[in-house]
Design an enzyme around this catalytic site. Sequence first.
Site, PDB file in Angstrom:
ATOM      1  N   GLN A  85       0.847  -1.198   0.000  1.00 28.31           N
ATOM      2  CA  GLN A  85       0.000   0.000   0.000  1.00 28.31           C
ATOM      3  C   GLN A  85       0.882   1.248   0.000  1.00 28.31           C
ATOM      4  O   GLN A  85       0.381   2.361  -0.061  1.00 28.31           O
ATOM      5  CB  GLN A  85      -0.877   0.017   1.257  1.00 28.31           C
ATOM      6  CG  GLN A  85      -1.814  -1.157   1.377  1.00 28.31           C
ATOM      7  CD  GLN A  85      -2.499  -1.173   2.733  1.00 28.31           C
ATOM      8  OE1 GLN A  85      -3.490  -0.493   2.946  1.00 28.31           O
ATOM      9  NE2 GLN A  85      -1.955  -1.938   3.654  1.00 28.31           N
ATOM     10  N   HIS A 125      -1.331   1.554  -4.274  1.00 30.81           N
ATOM     11  CA  HIS A 125      -1.692   2.971  -4.159  1.00 30.81           C
ATOM     12  C   HIS A 125      -0.762   3.876  -4.961  1.00 30.81           C
ATOM     13  O   HIS A 125      -0.654   5.062  -4.671  1.00 30.81           O
ATOM     14  CB  HIS A 125      -1.742   3.372  -2.676  1.00 30.81           C
ATOM     15  CG  HIS A 125      -2.836   2.656  -1.927  1.00 30.81           C
ATOM     16  ND1 HIS A 125      -2.841   2.504  -0.559  1.00 30.81           N
ATOM     17  CD2 HIS A 125      -3.957   2.041  -2.373  1.00 30.81           C
ATOM     18  CE1 HIS A 125      -3.933   1.826  -0.207  1.00 30.81           C
ATOM     19  NE2 HIS A 125      -4.616   1.534  -1.281  1.00 30.81           N
ATOM     20  N   GLY A 137       2.827  -4.468   8.924  1.00 33.34           N
ATOM     21  CA  GLY A 137       2.753  -3.021   9.100  1.00 33.34           C
ATOM     22  C   GLY A 137       1.532  -2.347   8.530  1.00 33.34           C
ATOM     23  O   GLY A 137       1.636  -1.250   7.988  1.00 33.34           O
ATOM     24  N   SER A 138       0.376  -2.984   8.679  1.00 34.16           N
ATOM     25  CA  SER A 138      -0.859  -2.353   8.210  1.00 34.16           C
ATOM     26  C   SER A 138      -1.965  -2.579   9.229  1.00 34.16           C
ATOM     27  O   SER A 138      -2.114  -3.684   9.745  1.00 34.16           O
ATOM     28  CB  SER A 138      -1.281  -2.953   6.857  1.00 34.16           C
ATOM     29  OG  SER A 138      -2.540  -2.441   6.471  1.00 34.16           O
TER      30      SER A 138
HETATM   31  P1  NAD Z   1      -1.579   2.469   8.863  1.00 40.82           P
HETATM   32  O1  NAD Z   1      -0.909   3.782   9.137  1.00 40.82           O
HETATM   33  O2  NAD Z   1      -3.057   2.391   8.912  1.00 40.82           O
HETATM   34  O3  NAD Z   1      -1.027   1.345   9.861  1.00 40.82           O
HETATM   35  C1  NAD Z   1       0.336   1.148  10.112  1.00 40.82           C
HETATM   36  C2  NAD Z   1       0.480   0.010  11.117  1.00 40.82           C
HETATM   37  O4  NAD Z   1       1.866  -0.274  11.269  1.00 40.82           O
HETATM   38  C3  NAD Z   1      -0.056   0.378  12.527  1.00 40.82           C
HETATM   39  O5  NAD Z   1      -0.722  -0.746  13.094  1.00 40.82           O
HETATM   40  C4  NAD Z   1       1.233   0.661  13.299  1.00 40.82           C
HETATM   41  O6  NAD Z   1       1.101   0.436  14.699  1.00 40.82           O
HETATM   42  C5  NAD Z   1       2.157  -0.345  12.659  1.00 40.82           C
HETATM   43  N1  NAD Z   1       3.578  -0.036  12.837  1.00 40.82           N
HETATM   44  C6  NAD Z   1       4.173   1.140  13.190  1.00 40.82           C
HETATM   45  N2  NAD Z   1       5.496   1.000  13.239  1.00 40.82           N
HETATM   46  C7  NAD Z   1       5.767  -0.297  12.905  1.00 40.82           C
HETATM   47  C8  NAD Z   1       6.956  -1.042  12.796  1.00 40.82           C
HETATM   48  N3  NAD Z   1       8.149  -0.497  13.030  1.00 40.82           N
HETATM   49  N4  NAD Z   1       6.870  -2.353  12.445  1.00 40.82           N
HETATM   50  C9  NAD Z   1       5.651  -2.942  12.204  1.00 40.82           C
HETATM   51  N5  NAD Z   1       4.484  -2.268  12.313  1.00 40.82           N
HETATM   52  C10 NAD Z   1       4.544  -0.960  12.647  1.00 40.82           C
HETATM   53  O7  NAD Z   1      -0.995   1.982   7.489  1.00 40.82           O
HETATM   54  P2  NAD Z   1      -1.718   1.338   6.233  1.00 40.82           P
HETATM   55  O8  NAD Z   1      -2.580   0.205   6.665  1.00 40.82           O
HETATM   56  O9  NAD Z   1      -0.644   1.139   5.230  1.00 40.82           O
HETATM   57  O10 NAD Z   1      -2.701   2.493   5.730  1.00 40.82           O
HETATM   58  C11 NAD Z   1      -2.184   3.773   5.490  1.00 40.82           C
HETATM   59  C12 NAD Z   1      -2.444   4.307   4.102  1.00 40.82           C
HETATM   60  O11 NAD Z   1      -1.599   5.452   3.923  1.00 40.82           O
HETATM   61  C13 NAD Z   1      -2.054   3.354   3.028  1.00 40.82           C
HETATM   62  O12 NAD Z   1      -3.009   3.460   2.058  1.00 40.82           O
HETATM   63  C14 NAD Z   1      -0.701   3.849   2.485  1.00 40.82           C
HETATM   64  O13 NAD Z   1      -0.780   3.924   1.063  1.00 40.82           O
HETATM   65  C15 NAD Z   1      -0.593   5.293   2.958  1.00 40.82           C
HETATM   66  N6  NAD Z   1       0.720   5.624   3.579  1.00 40.82           N
HETATM   67  C16 NAD Z   1       1.870   5.237   2.952  1.00 40.82           C
HETATM   68  C17 NAD Z   1       3.112   5.508   3.522  1.00 40.82           C
HETATM   69  C18 NAD Z   1       4.357   5.054   2.798  1.00 40.82           C
HETATM   70  O14 NAD Z   1       4.381   5.016   1.573  1.00 40.82           O
HETATM   71  N7  NAD Z   1       5.425   4.685   3.513  1.00 40.82           N
HETATM   72  C19 NAD Z   1       3.179   6.178   4.752  1.00 40.82           C
HETATM   73  C20 NAD Z   1       1.966   6.581   5.368  1.00 40.82           C
HETATM   74  C21 NAD Z   1       0.743   6.283   4.771  1.00 40.82           C
END
Ligand code: NAD
Length: 264
Positions: free
Chosen positions: A105, A123, A195-196
């Site tokens: 994602q 995404h 991580g989601s």
């Molecule tokens: P989310 O933010 O809903 O959930 C992230 C999860 O990862 C949470 O449960 C959190 O506690 C957990 N987490 C935090 N640190 C961690 C670690 N070190 N190891 C393992 N888990 C960890 O994320 P989502 O479900 O991907 O939804 C967010 C939306 O926003 C997605 O659609 C994504 O496209 C977008 N997004 C992308 C990025 C990126 O490209 N890196 C960053 C932020 C949001």
Amino acid sequence: MKLAESMEMASKILADATKGVVFTGAGISAESGVPTYRGHGGATWSKYDPSRYANIDNFFSEPEYFWSFFKEVRSRVLSDCHPNPGHGAITELQKRGIVHRIITQNIDGLHQLAGSQNVIELHGNTRFFDCLDCGNVHSLDDIVKMQKETLVPKCQACGGVVKPRVVFFGDALDSETLQNATEAVASCDVILIIGSTLQVYPAAQLPIIVAKRKKPIIIANYGSTELDPIATCRLEGKASEILPALVDSLSDSSTNNPKPESPK
Ligand code: NAD
Ligand code: ZN
């Protein structure tokens, strides 16, 4: 179940897998310095509100907000971030023939930078920026250069509206990309989710397809997720620690039970 027991169970499942799918969210990149939206390390890091900058209606109605966020936070974070050992462990699972496809994602491109192949970016990504009027494609470098002169970049060919190739909240997913992801989960032998929170749809419906096929679901996350109740096993912790440990445990078990060599 204790972490050691879950780890052993996950390791056994993966040792037999040849068509595994890895499904990642923002948490895999948290330790690369890209903040998540929710859960541990979630959005409080910034003065910018994700429900505003990541919303498609707002992108058109107040482009200055998105492009200020992009200039101040996103482009800086993305150009400074590097894959962490969690991304590296996924590449290793792929090299060993356990994982076939990676569905992410994330829009940060870190799986590819870590050497992973066959990455489905549900995404989109921030490598390309399309002109909505003439279709001219711009690179991240083009945008960074343009933003030095003007906050809201315009198409270099026609002056039209430029949009990053990312799926905003309220945007439809690219149908071919979603189709590829659906096919991957419809034929996988295990899904490893990392991580989601599994709250964003339609992405979060992909693991449910695996559950309906009664194939194992391994969830590795720091904090709870929506699909914990249907997980075969859950590995609680940070991706950069859990995933390399999982790869190590596979090496241990393959030393104990070496796989037969394939015929030459
Ligand atoms: P989310 O933010 O809903 O959930 C992230 C999860 O990862 C949470 O449960 C959190 O506690 C957990 N987490 C935090 N640190 C961690 C670690 N070190 N190891 C393992 N888990 C960890 O994320 P989502 O479900 O991907 O939804 C967010 C939306 O926003 C997605 O659609 C994504 O496209 C977008 N997004 C992308 C990025 C990126 O490209 N890196 C960053 C932020 C949001
Ligand atoms: Zn144009």
